[in-house]
Motif scaffolding. Structure first.
Motif, PDB file in Angstrom:
ATOM      1  N   LEU A 141      -3.034  -4.291   1.173  1.00 10.41           N
ATOM      2  CA  LEU A 141      -2.092  -3.216   1.488  1.00 10.41           C
ATOM      3  C   LEU A 141      -0.976  -3.671   2.425  1.00 10.41           C
ATOM      4  O   LEU A 141       0.077  -3.027   2.491  1.00 10.41           O
ATOM      5  CB  LEU A 141      -2.839  -2.036   2.113  1.00 10.41           C
ATOM      6  N   LYS A 142      -1.194  -4.791   3.120  1.00  5.42           N
ATOM      7  CA  LYS A 142      -0.226  -5.237   4.110  1.00  5.42           C
ATOM      8  C   LYS A 142       0.665  -6.378   3.624  1.00  5.42           C
ATOM      9  O   LYS A 142       1.565  -6.819   4.351  1.00  5.42           O
ATOM     10  CB  LYS A 142      -0.964  -5.686   5.379  1.00  5.42           C
ATOM     11  N   GLN A 234      -1.094  -1.170  -3.484  1.00  3.64           N
ATOM     12  CA  GLN A 234      -0.015  -0.705  -2.619  1.00  3.64           C
ATOM     13  C   GLN A 234       0.612   0.584  -3.144  1.00  3.64           C
ATOM     14  O   GLN A 234       1.110   1.400  -2.370  1.00  3.64           O
ATOM     15  CB  GLN A 234       1.042  -1.801  -2.479  1.00  3.64           C
ATOM     16  N   PRO A 237      -2.770   3.538  -2.216  1.00  6.89           N
ATOM     17  CA  PRO A 237      -3.593   3.002  -1.117  1.00  6.89           C
ATOM     18  C   PRO A 237      -4.999   3.578  -1.048  1.00  6.89           C
ATOM     19  O   PRO A 237      -5.932   2.873  -0.652  1.00  6.89           O
ATOM     20  CB  PRO A 237      -2.786   3.363   0.134  1.00  6.89           C
TER      21      PRO A 237
END
Length: 307
Positions: A141-142, A234, A237
């Protein structure tokens, strides 16, 4: 599970567990920590290597995605937590397997016995993979577009290495390279092989169903699958962990038509190859094998006792 698992089992018997698994066969975050563990828990300098596993795993991830400072802090913590769990929960199991193998190594073994041991290893790897889902989803997700591009570049480098190792040169040159590696693995465990045993290994490799082009195609599929999994996570989430778990499942059993059957054929062939070579060994060679296995068992028990 791909052919690296078959060679991984052979490596556990052979004494050093394919140091190139991480860089060459695992360009997917979903199985990284799992196979890093398989690598480092059975290599020659077992205790030193396993104690360095969290750092080496972190470096592997960082090289592939170029972590920023915040990601680095979280990833180091996640990798450290995984190895604390693995040291406590998994190493004792591997040590028990090594004790079983010492008993098996003194006699002839069957392909059925070898494949049963392989299934035990595969089950443990699946268990470890399940432990990576949450932290890998968090990392996915980052990741930025630039980091995904860096990952694609690292994948391309890995593909070049695979091509160099398995697709370039004449069939005889490729066979010779595979034979050299097989002899090295086997001799690190059994000691010097006879000319007859080398010829036996050569024949086994010639008969192997291993198809490097098919394997490379599956690698490419998995690499694309990884990138798409990150993008999908993404975009949704709340489903990130589910998507990572499904990605790992597609590594475990490829959706590519016919690939699962091909992979299972490789497993059976690998078990037969292992047992054929083992059953050709002398009492002295088997004694060396028992000594090596006992050393690994002692190392893993020492490592698992450390908290």
């Amino acid at each position: 599970m791909n052919t690296s698992c078959v060679e991984g089992l052979r490596g556990m018997f052979a004494g050093h567990h394919q140091r190139r698994i991480i860089a060459g066969r695992v360009l997917r975050l979903g199985a990284l920590v799992t196979l890093a563990t398989a690598l480092l828990s059975a290599c020659t300098a077992t205790r030193f290597a396993y104690n360095q596993a969290p750092t080496l795993t972190y470096w592997w991830i960082d090289r592939h995605v170029d972590l920023n400072e915040a990601q680095a802090t979280t990833t180091r913590a996640d990798v450290g937590a995984f190895f604390q769990w693995h040291r406590r929960q998994e190493l004792p199991v591997y040590a028990d397997l090594l004790r079983q193998w010492q008993t098996m190594a003194v006699d002839k073994i069957s392909a059925t016995q070898a494949c049963a041991q392989f299934e035990d290893i595969r089950m443990r790897l699946d268990r470890s993979a399940a432990e990576t889902v949450e932290p890998l989803a968090r990392l996915a997700l980052k990741l930025s577009p630039e980091q995904l591009e860096n990952l694609k570049q690292q994948q391309a480098k890995s593909n070049e290495d695979f091509e160099k190792d398995f697709l370039r040169g004449s069939p005889e040159q490729r066979l010779r390279k595979r034979l050299d590696k097989a002899v090295e693995r086997s001799e690190s465990f059994y000691g010097t092989l006879s000319n007859e045993q080398r010829d036996l290994l050569r024949g086994l490799l010639q008969q192997s169903p291993f198809d490097p082009q098919r394997t490379q195609a599956e690698r490419l599929r998995r690499q694309a699958d990884l990138l798409q999994t990150v993008r999908d996570a993404q975009a949704a989430p709340t489903k990130a962990e589910q998507l990572v778990r499904e990605h790992i499942g597609r590594i475990r059993q490829s959706p590519a038509p016919g690939y699962h059957a091909y992979n299972e054929e490789l497993v059976r062939a690998g078990c037969a190859q292992l047992t054929t070579l083992h059953n050709s060994t002398t009492p002295e060679q088997r004694a060396k094998a028992v000594t090596a296995l006992k050393g690994y068992e002692n190392d893993l028990r020492t490592l698992s006792a450390r908290r």
